[in-house]
Scaffold this motif. Structure first.
Motif, mmCIF file in Angstrom:
data_model
loop_
_atom_site.group_PDB
_atom_site.id
_atom_site.type_symbol
_atom_site.label_atom_id
_atom_site.label_comp_id
_atom_site.label_asym_id
_atom_site.label_seq_id
_atom_site.Cartn_x
_atom_site.Cartn_y
_atom_site.Cartn_z
ATOM 1 N N TYR A 129 44.179 -12.352 31.165
ATOM 2 C CA TYR A 129 45.226 -13.211 31.720
ATOM 3 C C TYR A 129 46.243 -13.649 30.675
ATOM 4 C CZ TYR A 129 41.970 -16.755 29.963
ATOM 5 O OH TYR A 129 41.118 -17.486 29.179
ATOM 6 N N ARG A 130 46.130 -13.112 29.447
ATOM 7 C CA ARG A 130 47.096 -13.418 28.393
ATOM 8 C C ARG A 130 47.521 -12.128 27.708
ATOM 9 N NH1 ARG A 130 43.419 -17.578 25.137
ATOM 10 N NH2 ARG A 130 41.986 -15.872 25.556
ATOM 11 N N ARG A 131 48.745 -12.137 27.203
ATOM 12 C CA ARG A 131 49.238 -11.005 26.422
ATOM 13 C C ARG A 131 49.652 -11.515 25.056
ATOM 14 N NH1 ARG A 131 54.835 -11.288 26.382
ATOM 15 N NH2 ARG A 131 55.655 -12.574 28.056
ATOM 16 N N LEU A 132 49.589 -10.657 24.073
ATOM 17 C CA LEU A 132 49.986 -11.014 22.722
ATOM 18 C C LEU A 132 51.470 -10.739 22.565
ATOM 19 C CD1 LEU A 132 48.945 -12.059 20.019
ATOM 20 C CD2 LEU A 132 48.473 -9.680 19.379
ATOM 21 N N ASP A 133 52.230 -11.763 22.240
ATOM 22 C CA ASP A 133 53.675 -11.656 22.102
ATOM 23 C C ASP A 133 54.061 -12.244 20.749
ATOM 24 O OD1 ASP A 133 56.418 -11.492 22.420
ATOM 25 O OD2 ASP A 133 56.526 -12.968 24.033
ATOM 26 N N LEU A 145 49.667 -15.946 22.051
ATOM 27 C CA LEU A 145 49.164 -15.604 23.386
ATOM 28 C C LEU A 145 50.021 -16.275 24.449
ATOM 29 C CD1 LEU A 145 45.310 -15.924 22.819
ATOM 30 C CD2 LEU A 145 46.696 -13.834 22.930
ATOM 31 N N GLN A 146 50.474 -15.442 25.384
ATOM 32 C CA GLN A 146 51.309 -15.916 26.492
ATOM 33 C C GLN A 146 50.617 -15.576 27.799
ATOM 34 O OE1 GLN A 146 54.142 -17.594 26.136
ATOM 35 N NE2 GLN A 146 54.318 -17.337 23.922
ATOM 36 N N PRO A 147 50.750 -16.419 28.835
ATOM 37 C CA PRO A 147 50.141 -16.096 30.126
ATOM 38 C C PRO A 147 50.753 -14.835 30.752
ATOM 39 C CG PRO A 147 51.265 -18.228 30.207
ATOM 40 C CD PRO A 147 51.469 -17.670 28.838
ATOM 41 N N VAL A 148 49.907 -14.083 31.431
ATOM 42 C CA VAL A 148 50.350 -12.914 32.176
ATOM 43 C C VAL A 148 50.545 -13.356 33.615
ATOM 44 C CG1 VAL A 148 49.671 -10.637 33.035
ATOM 45 C CG2 VAL A 148 49.103 -11.303 30.698
ATOM 46 N N ASN A 149 51.659 -13.003 34.186
ATOM 47 C CA ASN A 149 51.890 -13.298 35.605
ATOM 48 C C ASN A 149 51.273 -12.176 36.416
ATOM 49 O OD1 ASN A 149 53.424 -15.569 34.904
ATOM 50 N ND2 ASN A 149 55.266 -14.327 34.699
#
Length: 124
Positions: free
Chosen positions: A111-115, A119-123
């Motif tokens: 539910y998170r991506r590395l940016d 870590l940012q939430p994935v929609n």
């Protein structure tokens, strides 16, 4: 190429190749969307229970025992299809989840991506 290797890679016989700890990797996908829901490990017991029951079972490395996904939450994974990789040491389980897959309550454990290191939430 050895006969066993040829049979494992090209034959029709299911010959799961467990690692030195008796495990193989299982990637769980949503049967409809192909979204990655989770990654877990299976031993011979978990694989057998999954194939027999049609519901995903795994080996809990932290507890050292068989674990049926959803045994306490009710969020079981009904297995629709099992894909086997070329050397039979990893599986993809296409499943229909009954509720969230992640123990956090998220639909997917991913539910998170590395940016850029954050870590940012994935929609989803």
């Amino acid at each position: 190429m050895s006969d066993a290797k040829t049979m494992r890679e090209s034959g029709s016989e299911f010959m799961p190749k467990f690692d030195d700890k008796g495990l193989l990797t299982a990637v769980v996908l949503d049967a409809d969307s192909s979204q990655v829901l989770m990654v877990a490990f299976m031993d011979e017991e978990a694989l057998g229970a999954t194939l027999e029951s049609g519901e995903a079972h795994f080996h809990s490395r932290s507890r050292g025992k068989l674990w049926k996904k959803g045994e306490t939450s009710g969020n079981v994974l009904t297995v629709e299809e099992v894909l086997v990789d070329c050397d039979q040491d990893a599986l993809v389980l296409k499943c229909r989840p009954k509720g969230p897959t992640c123990h956090t309550g998220a639909r997917s454990c991913f539910y998170r991506r590395l940016d850029e290191g954050i870590l940012q939430p994935v929609n989803s």
